[in-house]
Design a protein around this motif. Structure first.
Motif, mmCIF file in Angstrom:
data_model
loop_
_atom_site.group_PDB
_atom_site.id
_atom_site.type_symbol
_atom_site.label_atom_id
_atom_site.label_comp_id
_atom_site.label_asym_id
_atom_site.label_seq_id
_atom_site.Cartn_x
_atom_site.Cartn_y
_atom_site.Cartn_z
ATOM 1 N N LYS A 98 0.517 5.711 0.734
ATOM 2 C CA LYS A 98 -0.317 6.879 1.389
ATOM 3 C C LYS A 98 0.227 8.038 1.008
ATOM 4 O O LYS A 98 1.488 8.448 1.174
ATOM 5 N N HIS A 135 -4.467 7.399 -1.125
ATOM 6 C CA HIS A 135 -4.302 5.933 -0.515
ATOM 7 C C HIS A 135 -4.399 4.868 -1.527
ATOM 8 O O HIS A 135 -5.548 4.716 -2.184
ATOM 9 N N GLU A 136 -3.327 4.206 -2.073
ATOM 10 C CA GLU A 136 -3.298 3.323 -3.155
ATOM 11 C C GLU A 136 -3.182 1.833 -2.651
ATOM 12 O O GLU A 136 -1.987 1.797 -2.032
ATOM 13 N N ARG A 137 -3.751 0.868 -3.099
ATOM 14 C CA ARG A 137 -3.347 -0.521 -2.626
ATOM 15 C C ARG A 137 -2.604 -1.001 -3.949
ATOM 16 O O ARG A 137 -3.155 -1.043 -5.029
ATOM 17 N N GLU A 154 0.772 -1.199 0.095
ATOM 18 C CA GLU A 154 -0.300 0.039 0.014
ATOM 19 C C GLU A 154 1.179 1.467 -0.020
ATOM 20 O O GLU A 154 2.062 1.264 0.337
ATOM 21 N N TRP A 159 5.080 -0.494 7.665
ATOM 22 C CA TRP A 159 4.975 0.822 7.002
ATOM 23 C C TRP A 159 6.332 1.749 7.181
ATOM 24 O O TRP A 159 7.128 1.537 8.185
#
Length: 310
Positions: free
Chosen positions: A172, A208-210, A170, A265
């Motif tokens: 952000k 926000h990209e998956r 992911e 993260w």
């Protein structure tokens, strides 16, 4: 250690496979093995405590389980074997027991069992876990560069020891100064390691990209080897690329010791509130590594590690 007693304990072979041949004179075998010490075999230690007190103990019932790679370099005359190279492909599973050799029960010392187990584990890893290995020479005066005598068949993996797989799950706030919402510019993550370069799928939702992107990077286990991640913005036709923004660095040595095995993260210092979630794994090649120095030297070097002749 004050005394080391070894026995001729035969290892248990739980799984075995023949690896792809890389030379006409080489046989490479990988197996899952377990070494268990014989009765009365072990290591006697003297633990020095405060006040000059020495407590003798014996480490016994030693059990080591691991994946072992054995490379046998052959020749066409007696004794038919020139040299054997042995290395563990992973950190071994180690089990042992501590027996006091005096009236004092050493198990009353907090954490002693963990200290001794870590001591043995570190010693094994330093000596024989990939990229380090042990050489057992059969002939001391081996011909120079014998590895190439019968025509080594090179492949694109000759200079590498394994594959580091990088996953981007992911992202952000992947905001680039040259990119605006609705523009025709392409936004993606570039992954580099040495001469290897890959790009991710395009980032559409900058907030926000998956991603679910996966990259396989060939690692040589060289000093300081690392994969770098950058946020790249370029025109849709690819003719103009704007200044990339560094996102982070993943060192191969950190992956080898277990870091990055779980999704984590990573904050991006160059973009406010930006972060990305990544994960990494490492898998050694199940075939031999490229030989880079003559076999008859006192030291034989493989890509990624050194093996002594002892």
């Amino acid at each position: 250690a004050s005394k080391i007693t070894l026995r001729d304990s035969t290892p248990w072979i739980m799984d075995i496979k023949l690896n792809q041949m890389r030379s006409m004179d080489e046989l490479s075998v990988t197996g899952r093995v377990r070494f268990v010490s014989d009765k009365d075999a072990g290591v006697e230690l003297s633990i020095k405590c405060a006040g000059g007190i020495t407590i003798p103990v014996k480490i016994e019932d030693i059990s080591v389980e691991t994946w072992l790679n054995v490379r046998v370099h052959m020749k066409d005359r007696f004794p038919f074997v020139r040299v054997v190279w042995i290395s563990m492909l992973e950190k071994p599973k180690l089990d042992l027991s501590i027996r006091p050799m005096s009236g004092f029960d050493v198990m009353h010392i907090p954490g002693l069992d963990l200290v001794l187990q870590n001591l043995f584990q570190t010693a094994i890893e330093k000596e024989i876990v990939l990229p380090t290995g042990k050489i057992i020479p059969v002939e001391r005066n081996m011909p120079d560069e014998y590895y190439f005598e019968d025509g080594h068949r090179p492949t694109h993996t000759d200079a590498y020891a394994g594959i580091m797989t990088l996953y981007i799950h992911e992202t952000k706030v992947m905001v680039h100064p040259a990119h605006t919402v609705g523009s025709s510019k392409s936004l993606y993550i570039r992954v580099r390691m040495g001469s290897q370069e890959f790009r991710s799928t395009s980032i559409v939702n900058t907030l926000h990209e998956r991603m679910h992107d996966r990259f396989e990077l060939q690692a040589s286990l060289g000093w300081g080897e690392a994969a770098t991640l950058e946020l790249v913005c370029e025109e849709s036709d690819g003719r103009i690329m704007y200044n990339p923004i560094p996102l982070g660095t993943v060192h191969v040595k950190d992956v080898l010791i277990g870091r990055w095995h779980k999704p984590a993260w990573v904050d991006v210092p160059g973009i406010q509130n930006a972060s990305l979630q990544i994960r990494c794994t490492y898998a050694p090649y199940q075939r031999s590594l490229h030989t880079v120095t003559p076999q008859h030297n006192n030291c034989k070097e493989f890509i990624g590690g050194m093996s002594d002749m002892s």
